[in-house]
Scaffold this motif. Structure first.
Motif, PDB file in Angstrom:
ATOM      1  N   ARG A  39       0.855  -1.188   0.000  1.00  0.00           N
ATOM      2  CA  ARG A  39       0.000   0.000   0.000  1.00  0.00           C
ATOM      3  C   ARG A  39       0.892   1.240   0.000  1.00  0.00           C
ATOM      4  O   ARG A  39       1.506   1.575   1.015  1.00  0.00           O
ATOM      5  CB  ARG A  39      -0.916  -0.002   1.223  1.00  0.00           C
ATOM      6  N   MET A  40       0.980   1.880  -1.159  1.00  0.00           N
ATOM      7  CA  MET A  40       1.798   3.087  -1.265  1.00  0.00           C
ATOM      8  C   MET A  40       1.128   4.215  -0.480  1.00  0.00           C
ATOM      9  O   MET A  40      -0.064   4.428  -0.607  1.00  0.00           O
ATOM     10  CB  MET A  40       1.969   3.494  -2.728  1.00  0.00           C
ATOM     11  N   GLY A  41       1.895   4.873   0.315  1.00  0.00           N
ATOM     12  CA  GLY A  41       1.406   5.977   1.125  1.00  0.00           C
ATOM     13  C   GLY A  41       2.589   6.607   1.834  1.00  0.00           C
ATOM     14  O   GLY A  41       3.754   6.291   1.555  1.00  0.00           O
ATOM     15  N   ALA A  42       2.311   7.459   2.773  1.00  0.00           N
ATOM     16  CA  ALA A  42       3.369   8.208   3.462  1.00  0.00           C
ATOM     17  C   ALA A  42       4.378   7.294   4.160  1.00  0.00           C
ATOM     18  O   ALA A  42       5.583   7.551   4.127  1.00  0.00           O
ATOM     19  CB  ALA A  42       2.747   9.179   4.458  1.00  0.00           C
ATOM     20  N   ASP A  43       3.898   6.214   4.789  1.00  0.00           N
ATOM     21  CA  ASP A  43       4.824   5.316   5.492  1.00  0.00           C
ATOM     22  C   ASP A  43       5.796   4.633   4.532  1.00  0.00           C
ATOM     23  O   ASP A  43       6.989   4.536   4.821  1.00  0.00           O
ATOM     24  CB  ASP A  43       4.059   4.238   6.269  1.00  0.00           C
ATOM     25  N   ILE A  44       5.304   4.152   3.400  1.00  0.00           N
ATOM     26  CA  ILE A  44       6.186   3.496   2.432  1.00  0.00           C
ATOM     27  C   ILE A  44       7.144   4.506   1.822  1.00  0.00           C
ATOM     28  O   ILE A  44       8.315   4.203   1.594  1.00  0.00           O
ATOM     29  CB  ILE A  44       5.374   2.754   1.345  1.00  0.00           C
ATOM     30  N   VAL A  45       6.689   5.701   1.577  1.00  0.00           N
ATOM     31  CA  VAL A  45       7.584   6.744   1.065  1.00  0.00           C
ATOM     32  C   VAL A  45       8.711   6.997   2.067  1.00  0.00           C
ATOM     33  O   VAL A  45       9.889   7.059   1.704  1.00  0.00           O
ATOM     34  CB  VAL A  45       6.810   8.044   0.745  1.00  0.00           C
ATOM     35  N   THR A  46       8.397   7.101   3.335  1.00  0.00           N
ATOM     36  CA  THR A  46       9.415   7.297   4.375  1.00  0.00           C
ATOM     37  C   THR A  46      10.376   6.112   4.411  1.00  0.00           C
ATOM     38  O   THR A  46      11.596   6.287   4.524  1.00  0.00           O
ATOM     39  CB  THR A  46       8.758   7.497   5.749  1.00  0.00           C
ATOM     40  N   TYR A  47       9.843   4.895   4.298  1.00  0.00           N
ATOM     41  CA  TYR A  47      10.670   3.688   4.268  1.00  0.00           C
ATOM     42  C   TYR A  47      11.649   3.734   3.089  1.00  0.00           C
ATOM     43  O   TYR A  47      12.849   3.511   3.245  1.00  0.00           O
ATOM     44  CB  TYR A  47       9.758   2.461   4.165  1.00  0.00           C
TER      45      TYR A  47
ATOM     46  N   LEU B  43      11.606  -0.709   9.649  1.00  0.00           N
ATOM     47  CA  LEU B  43      10.898  -1.941   9.340  1.00  0.00           C
ATOM     48  C   LEU B  43       9.391  -1.900   9.606  1.00  0.00           C
ATOM     49  O   LEU B  43       8.604  -2.367   8.765  1.00  0.00           O
ATOM     50  CB  LEU B  43      11.552  -3.107  10.085  1.00  0.00           C
ATOM     51  N   PRO B  44       8.923  -1.351  10.711  1.00  0.00           N
ATOM     52  CA  PRO B  44       7.466  -1.310  10.931  1.00  0.00           C
ATOM     53  C   PRO B  44       6.714  -0.556   9.836  1.00  0.00           C
ATOM     54  O   PRO B  44       5.552  -0.872   9.559  1.00  0.00           O
ATOM     55  CB  PRO B  44       7.323  -0.602  12.282  1.00  0.00           C
ATOM     56  N   LEU B  45       7.364   0.410   9.195  1.00  0.00           N
ATOM     57  CA  LEU B  45       6.704   1.159   8.120  1.00  0.00           C
ATOM     58  C   LEU B  45       6.367   0.244   6.948  1.00  0.00           C
ATOM     59  O   LEU B  45       5.325   0.401   6.312  1.00  0.00           O
ATOM     60  CB  LEU B  45       7.597   2.305   7.651  1.00  0.00           C
ATOM     61  N   ARG B  46       7.246  -0.729   6.656  1.00  0.00           N
ATOM     62  CA  ARG B  46       6.969  -1.694   5.588  1.00  0.00           C
ATOM     63  C   ARG B  46       6.001  -2.768   6.061  1.00  0.00           C
ATOM     64  O   ARG B  46       5.041  -3.092   5.382  1.00  0.00           O
ATOM     65  CB  ARG B  46       8.247  -2.360   5.082  1.00  0.00           C
ATOM     66  N   ARG B  47       6.249  -3.294   7.234  1.00  0.00           N
ATOM     67  CA  ARG B  47       5.400  -4.391   7.737  1.00  0.00           C
ATOM     68  C   ARG B  47       3.936  -3.992   7.869  1.00  0.00           C
ATOM     69  O   ARG B  47       3.053  -4.831   7.698  1.00  0.00           O
ATOM     70  CB  ARG B  47       5.915  -4.874   9.080  1.00  0.00           C
ATOM     71  N   CYS B  48       3.677  -2.746   8.187  1.00  0.00           N
ATOM     72  CA  CYS B  48       2.289  -2.290   8.343  1.00  0.00           C
ATOM     73  C   CYS B  48       1.625  -1.979   7.005  1.00  0.00           C
ATOM     74  O   CYS B  48       0.419  -1.732   6.967  1.00  0.00           O
ATOM     75  CB  CYS B  48       2.239  -1.055   9.236  1.00  0.00           C
ATOM     76  N   ASN B  49       2.406  -2.008   5.915  1.00  0.00           N
ATOM     77  CA  ASN B  49       1.864  -1.610   4.620  1.00  0.00           C
ATOM     78  C   ASN B  49       2.122  -2.613   3.506  1.00  0.00           C
ATOM     79  O   ASN B  49       1.951  -2.293   2.331  1.00  0.00           O
ATOM     80  CB  ASN B  49       2.425  -0.243   4.238  1.00  0.00           C
ATOM     81  N   ALA B  50       2.570  -3.813   3.867  1.00  0.00           N
ATOM     82  CA  ALA B  50       2.786  -4.875   2.886  1.00  0.00           C
ATOM     83  C   ALA B  50       2.883  -6.185   3.652  1.00  0.00           C
ATOM     84  O   ALA B  50       3.232  -6.210   4.824  1.00  0.00           O
ATOM     85  CB  ALA B  50       4.074  -4.632   2.100  1.00  0.00           C
ATOM     86  N   ARG B  51       2.577  -7.259   2.974  1.00  0.00           N
ATOM     87  CA  ARG B  51       2.802  -8.572   3.571  1.00  0.00           C
ATOM     88  C   ARG B  51       3.745  -9.313   2.643  1.00  0.00           C
ATOM     89  O   ARG B  51       3.889  -8.960   1.477  1.00  0.00           O
ATOM     90  CB  ARG B  51       1.489  -9.328   3.770  1.00  0.00           C
ATOM     91  N   GLY B  52       4.391 -10.334   3.167  1.00  0.00           N
ATOM     92  CA  GLY B  52       5.275 -11.091   2.297  1.00  0.00           C
ATOM     93  C   GLY B  52       6.311 -11.885   3.056  1.00  0.00           C
ATOM     94  O   GLY B  52       6.253 -12.019   4.284  1.00  0.00           O
ATOM     95  N   GLU B  53       7.260 -12.401   2.311  1.00  0.00           N
ATOM     96  CA  GLU B  53       8.337 -13.214   2.849  1.00  0.00           C
ATOM     97  C   GLU B  53       9.647 -12.466   2.637  1.00  0.00           C
ATOM     98  O   GLU B  53       9.844 -11.837   1.607  1.00  0.00           O
ATOM     99  CB  GLU B  53       8.420 -14.565   2.120  1.00  0.00           C
ATOM    100  N   VAL B  54      10.530 -12.579   3.623  1.00  0.00           N
ATOM    101  CA  VAL B  54      11.867 -11.997   3.532  1.00  0.00           C
ATOM    102  C   VAL B  54      12.833 -13.044   4.069  1.00  0.00           C
ATOM    103  O   VAL B  54      12.590 -13.626   5.125  1.00  0.00           O
ATOM    104  CB  VAL B  54      11.978 -10.687   4.349  1.00  0.00           C
ATOM    105  N   PHE B  55      13.909 -13.302   3.337  1.00  0.00           N
ATOM    106  CA  PHE B  55      14.871 -14.303   3.790  1.00  0.00           C
ATOM    107  C   PHE B  55      16.255 -13.996   3.241  1.00  0.00           C
ATOM    108  O   PHE B  55      16.405 -13.187   2.329  1.00  0.00           O
ATOM    109  CB  PHE B  55      14.428 -15.719   3.390  1.00  0.00           C
ATOM    110  N   LEU B  56      17.248 -14.633   3.830  1.00  0.00           N
ATOM    111  CA  LEU B  56      18.633 -14.526   3.380  1.00  0.00           C
ATOM    112  C   LEU B  56      19.031 -15.828   2.719  1.00  0.00           C
ATOM    113  O   LEU B  56      18.661 -16.909   3.192  1.00  0.00           O
ATOM    114  CB  LEU B  56      19.568 -14.268   4.570  1.00  0.00           C
ATOM    115  N   ILE B  57      19.801 -15.732   1.649  1.00  0.00           N
ATOM    116  CA  ILE B  57      20.296 -16.926   0.961  1.00  0.00           C
ATOM    117  C   ILE B  57      21.651 -16.617   0.355  1.00  0.00           C
ATOM    118  O   ILE B  57      21.863 -15.529  -0.186  1.00  0.00           O
ATOM    119  CB  ILE B  57      19.278 -17.418  -0.101  1.00  0.00           C
ATOM    120  N   ASP B  58      22.567 -17.575   0.499  1.00  0.00           N
ATOM    121  CA  ASP B  58      23.898 -17.400  -0.068  1.00  0.00           C
ATOM    122  C   ASP B  58      23.879 -17.686  -1.560  1.00  0.00           C
ATOM    123  O   ASP B  58      23.133 -18.540  -2.038  1.00  0.00           O
ATOM    124  CB  ASP B  58      24.900 -18.349   0.605  1.00  0.00           C
ATOM    125  N   GLY B  59      24.752 -16.972  -2.271  1.00  0.00           N
ATOM    126  CA  GLY B  59      24.924 -17.216  -3.697  1.00  0.00           C
ATOM    127  C   GLY B  59      25.760 -18.469  -3.916  1.00  0.00           C
ATOM    128  O   GLY B  59      26.099 -19.189  -2.971  1.00  0.00           O
TER     129      GLY B  59
END
Length: 125
Positions: free
Chosen positions: A13-21, A78-94
């Motif tokens: 959800r694009m809005g002020a919080d995502i812009v700040t993020y 981080l809370p600015l993104r978490r409150c305005n999007a859902r999804g998965e985030v992970f680390l993986i080696d190349g």
């Protein structure tokens, strides 16, 4: 070895919080050597449903990626993104230069029991 922070975000959800993020994230990456390789954008879906934003950030190694994610600067955003999007985030080696798919068979990876799917069998006729 390069480590990648991967985000697959849905319903952003694009809005002020995502812009700040977005305005703040680059400064959080710099101290850890992080850089965007992919940041959303149009994609051509060949399989699956698509409809998500893919983000790929490269770091020199996993320690740098973990340090970035846990840093006070990123945790503040981080809370600015978490409150305005859902999804998965992970680390993986190349993989190393010259890696081939069959390398995982020799690298001690746990092999799945042999199975054949109907789709794979159809392609062998």
């Amino acid at each position: 070895m390069t480590c990648y922070a991967i985000g697959l975000l849905h319903d952003v959800r694009m809005g002020a919080d995502i812009v700040t993020y977005l305005e703040g994230i680059d400064a959080t990456l710099a101290p850890f050597g992080g850089r965007f390789l992919i940041h959303g954008g149009p994609c051509e879906v060949l399989e699956g449903s698509g409809g998500s934003d893919l983000i790929v950030i490269a770091f020199p190694d996993r320690a740098a990626a973990r340090s970035w994610y846990g840093s006070p600067a990123y945790q503040a955003l981080l809370p600015l993104r978490r409150c305005n999007a859902r999804g998965e985030v992970f680390l993986i080696d190349g993989v190393e230069e010259g890696h081939q798919a069959t390398d995982i068979l020799r690298a001690g990876q746990k092999a799945a029991p042999p199975q054949r799917c109907a789709e794979a069998g159809a392609g062998r006729r």
